[in-house]
Design a protein around this motif. Structure first.
Motif, short mmCIF file in Angstrom:
data_model
loop_
_atom_site.label_atom_id
_atom_site.label_comp_id
_atom_site.label_asym_id
_atom_site.label_seq_id
_atom_site.Cartn_x
_atom_site.Cartn_y
_atom_site.Cartn_z
N GLU A 38 61.90 -4.46 -83.06
CA GLU A 38 63.30 -4.74 -83.39
C GLU A 38 64.12 -4.08 -82.31
O GLU A 38 65.23 -4.77 -82.10
N ASN A 39 63.97 -3.08 -81.88
CA ASN A 39 64.75 -2.43 -80.94
C ASN A 39 64.90 -3.30 -79.59
O ASN A 39 65.73 -3.49 -78.85
N VAL A 42 66.95 -5.84 -80.07
CA VAL A 42 68.27 -5.73 -80.04
C VAL A 42 68.71 -5.43 -78.51
O VAL A 42 70.16 -5.86 -78.17
N ALA A 71 76.44 1.73 -77.29
CA ALA A 71 75.38 1.03 -78.03
C ALA A 71 74.12 0.77 -77.22
O ALA A 71 73.03 1.20 -77.81
N ALA A 74 72.47 4.04 -76.81
CA ALA A 74 71.66 4.48 -78.18
C ALA A 74 70.39 3.75 -78.42
O ALA A 74 69.28 4.35 -78.87
N VAL A 75 70.49 2.50 -77.82
CA VAL A 75 69.19 1.72 -78.28
C VAL A 75 68.10 2.12 -77.19
O VAL A 75 66.84 2.29 -77.53
N ARG A 78 66.50 5.48 -78.49
CA ARG A 78 65.58 4.93 -79.63
C ARG A 78 64.27 4.39 -78.86
O ARG A 78 63.28 4.99 -79.27
N VAL B 94 72.28 -7.83 -85.52
CA VAL B 94 71.17 -8.11 -84.47
C VAL B 94 70.11 -7.12 -84.66
O VAL B 94 69.01 -7.14 -83.93
N GLY B 95 69.90 -6.42 -85.90
CA GLY B 95 68.95 -5.53 -86.02
C GLY B 95 69.20 -3.99 -85.77
O GLY B 95 70.29 -3.70 -85.27
N THR B 96 68.52 -3.23 -86.46
CA THR B 96 68.64 -1.52 -86.29
C THR B 96 69.97 -1.28 -86.54
O THR B 96 70.56 -0.13 -85.97
N PHE B 98 72.85 -2.81 -85.89
CA PHE B 98 74.06 -3.22 -85.15
C PHE B 98 74.28 -4.28 -85.44
O PHE B 98 73.61 -5.30 -85.60
#
Lengths: 126, 160
Positions: A38-39, A42, A71, A74-75, A78, B94-96, B98
């Protein structure tokens, strides 16, 4: 004989416990994998955005506006955390599998010994 | 996880396995197949959901003019009236956690890419499910033969 039966029973109990542990570790690994995917999704989505794109973060019930750089970092944070977690869980998995293998061998050894003794006892009685 | 036992099967002569072992293999395959079919259904549901999003964008946003009256759902049974001020903008999850603001074309393209990706995954999964089912059929055939020949050899023995 009774001694061996007891030993065998405790070994099987250990084995079952280990298997349960392994199962929960596998589940944790799967959860991490889906989070990783998922990450990553993103991240690729962010890389396709222009720098002035409006990005919001869901905090509880409200959407808060966030900088793209914030953002993105942050991703990234993670992702690196999840990758570390995956490495840790993989190690646990390997350890658990090794332990299970050991128990299995121990159980088989006791079982064959038990059978041999049973045969001997039978041969002696007949 | 699923690859290693499948690889083993090809090198083991299934006919040489005992009834017990065959049942164990069959059970394992059954479990795998069930898991895969569940995943397949879930992927299908996700694909349908993204398809709905595309339809909503097409019907609700891109064709509307600013100031269009809409009803905004607050809960599943409570709505308040509102006006659409930016018919060309959508905020996309878009997931997580966000959300990204996109114009309707980009949003549509985003969901289209999701649907296509899921479609590809579905196709891959379908192939895996099919090969697993054929494996399962082979196992079941052998199992049946074993049971028949097993009862054939034990029956005369019990008569004698």
């Amino acid at each position: 004989m009774a001694e061996m039966q007891k030993q065998l029973q405790s070994l099987t109990e250990d084995y079952q416990k280990l298997q349960l542990e392994l199962q929960s570790t596998v589940e944790a690994r799967q959860k991490l994998e889906s989070q990783l995917q998922e990450n990553k999704g993103v991240q690729t989505e962010f890389s396709n955005l222009s720098d002035d794109a409006n990005i919001y973060k869901l905090v509880g019930p409200v959407l808060l506006k966030q900088d793209k750089t914030e953002a993105v970092s942050a991703v990234e944070g993670r992702l690196s955390f999840i990758e570390k977690e995956i490495a840790r869980i993989e190690k646990n998995l390997n350890e658990a599998q090794g332990k299970i293998e050991e128990k299995k061998i121990a159980i088989i050894r006791i079982q064959t010994l038990y059978q041999q003794q049973a045969q001997q006892a039978q041969a002696a009685s007949s | 996880m699923a690859a290693s036992p499948a690889g083993k099967e090809q090198s083991v002569d299934l006919g040489s396995l005992s009834l017990q072992q065959l049942t164990a293999v069959k059970k394992q395959l059954d479990d795998e197949l069930e898991h895969l079919t569940n995943s397949f259904a879930k992927l299908r549901a996700a694909q349908a959901k993204f398809g709905d999003c595309i339809r909503s964008i097409k019907a609700g946003i891109s064709s509307s003019t600013p100031g269009k009256m809409i009803l905004v759902p607050l809960t599943s049974s409570l709505y308040v009236p509102g006006t659409l001020s930016h018919p060309n903008k959508a905020i996309v999850d878009v997931g997580t956690g966000f959300y990204v603001e996109k114009d309707s074309d980009d949003a549509e393209a985003f969901y289209k890419a999701k649907v296509d990706e899921l479609g590809k995954n579905l196709k891959d999964l379908e192939g895996i499910v099919q090969s697993k089912s054929s494996n399962l059929r082979v196992i079941e055939d052998i199992l049946r033969q074993k049971v028949i020949s097993g009862s054939a050899t034990t029956n005369p023995a019990s008569h004698a």
